[in-house]
Design an enzyme around this catalytic site. Structure first.
Site, PDB file in Angstrom:
ATOM      1  N   GLU A 103      36.414  30.097  39.620  1.00 26.36           N
ATOM      2  CA  GLU A 103      35.584  29.441  40.644  1.00 26.36           C
ATOM      3  C   GLU A 103      34.658  28.391  40.046  1.00 26.36           C
ATOM      4  O   GLU A 103      34.318  27.412  40.705  1.00 26.36           O
ATOM      5  CB  GLU A 103      34.764  30.489  41.414  1.00 26.36           C
ATOM      6  CG  GLU A 103      35.580  31.376  42.348  1.00 26.36           C
ATOM      7  CD  GLU A 103      36.079  32.657  41.715  1.00 26.36           C
ATOM      8  OE1 GLU A 103      36.121  32.735  40.467  1.00 26.36           O
ATOM      9  OE2 GLU A 103      36.435  33.581  42.466  1.00 26.36           O
ATOM     10  N   ALA A 113      41.010  32.693  46.974  1.00 22.87           N
ATOM     11  CA  ALA A 113      40.738  32.360  48.371  1.00 22.87           C
ATOM     12  C   ALA A 113      41.359  30.993  48.642  1.00 22.87           C
ATOM     13  O   ALA A 113      41.536  30.191  47.727  1.00 22.87           O
ATOM     14  CB  ALA A 113      39.238  32.319  48.609  1.00 22.87           C
ATOM     15  N   GLU A 158      39.807  39.449  42.497  1.00 22.78           N
ATOM     16  CA  GLU A 158      38.820  40.292  43.183  1.00 22.78           C
ATOM     17  C   GLU A 158      39.490  41.277  44.135  1.00 22.78           C
ATOM     18  O   GLU A 158      39.060  42.427  44.261  1.00 22.78           O
ATOM     19  CB  GLU A 158      37.821  39.391  43.917  1.00 22.78           C
ATOM     20  CG  GLU A 158      36.990  38.578  42.925  1.00 22.78           C
ATOM     21  CD  GLU A 158      36.179  37.468  43.579  1.00 22.78           C
ATOM     22  OE1 GLU A 158      36.776  36.680  44.336  1.00 22.78           O
ATOM     23  OE2 GLU A 158      34.968  37.385  43.341  1.00 22.78           O
ATOM     24  N   GLY A 196      39.611  35.072  44.236  1.00 20.56           N
ATOM     25  CA  GLY A 196      39.723  36.149  45.212  1.00 20.56           C
ATOM     26  C   GLY A 196      40.937  37.038  44.976  1.00 20.56           C
ATOM     27  O   GLY A 196      40.943  38.200  45.389  1.00 20.56           O
TER      28      GLY A 196
END
Ligand code: CO8
Length: 257
Positions: free
Chosen positions: A131, A65, A111, A108
């Protein structure tokens, strides 16, 4: 800055989505989220499209992200906007999605790859959930999908230490469906998608739904769901065509009905 955060094309019956923020290693911001889900939904609404391929570039599938976009948000902003919840629109896509993953697939990015139905990667692909190094935890499914894919011990290793795993380890662990040379990743993903595209669209959708059900329910319920779906396929002309083609030793010509 890239003018278009994604690039799309249709190759035969396959819709291709290419993440296109190379200057940020394809970091997933709201613009990418919105355009990816809109593109995927548009492909799905085209009855000629049978499967999707999502990919990045040689250096990064996506490095997570967009940290810079999130960094200054407050708890209440994240909570009230339900930050990134719109990615469920991507997992609601009923057509199969193949992820062609080179380079970094972190946070992300890992993911997003796991939201696809299967992952093709190369030896130099780097998967990770880093993260923890940012003072947060995975937020787009990493703690759930990675654990289901590779089991508790390895998922804990990845999520708690933030270390990366290469394509070979990821393939051994069951995260990656096919490990191929780095420069063959996209072509292999397209071959897989084109193979799927030669089947019957409603049957492909039923097959995806049945496998996905295995992650959501008990074995008894899942087996019943599968059997009922199997029965229902006998309402299709494509079931008659497929079985007739087998009996007559010819290749089936599916009509998607
Ligand atoms: N976000 C924003 N920008 C990024 C990101 C990112 N995730 N990753 C890389 N970039 C940018 C860099 O800032 C840099 O930009 P600039 O040139 O302007 O400084 C550019 O991309 C190139 O990156 P590097 O110079 O760092 O490239 P290196 O080859 O030196 O390093 C790495 C590559 C190791 C991948 C490094 O870039 C890195 O560590 N990136 C961050 C990886 C990371 O921590 N990812 C997890 C992010 S958090 C997340 O994904 C949570 C998801 C769930 C959200 C859901 C909310 C509910």
């Amino acid at each position: 800055m890239s003018e278009h955060v994604i690039l799309t094309e249709i190759v035969d019956r396959v819709g291709v989505i290419r993440l296109n923020r190379p200057e940020a290693l394809n970091a997933l911001n709201l613009a990418i989220l919105n355009t990816v889900v809109e593109a995927a939904e548009a492909f799905q609404s085209d009855p000629n499209i049978m499967a999707l391929v999502i990919t990045g570039n040689d250096k990064a599938f996506a490095a997570g992200a967009d940290i810079k976009e999130m960094a200054d948000k407050s708890y209440i902003e994240m909570h009230q906007s339900d930050w990134f919840s719109q990615w469920t629109r991507f997992t609601d896509i009923r057509l199969p999605i193949v992820a062609a993953v080179n380079g970094f697939a972190l946070g992300g990015g890992c993911e997003l790859a796991m939201m696809a139905d299967l992952i093709i990667a190369g030896p130099n692909t780097k998967f990770g959930q880093p993260e923890i190094n940012l003072g947060v935890i995975p937020g787009m499914g990493g703690s759930q999908r990675l654990t289901r894919a590779v089991g508790k011990s390895k998922a804990m290793d990845m999520v708690l230490t933030g270390r990366m795993m290469d394509g070979e380890e990821a393939e051994r662990a069951g995260l990656v469906a096919r490990l191929v040379e780095d420069d063959k990743v996209f072509d292999t993903a397209m071959e897989v998608a084109q193979t799927i595209a030669s089947k019957s669209r409603p049957v492909v959708m039923a097959a995806k739904e049945a496998v996905d059900t295995a992650f959501e329910t008990s074995l008894t319920q899942g087996l019943l769901f599968e059997r009922r779906a199997f029965h229902a396929l006998f309402a299709l002309e494509d079931q008659k065509e497929g079985m007739d083609a087998f009996s007559n030793k010819r290749r089936a010509q599916f009509q998607d009905r």
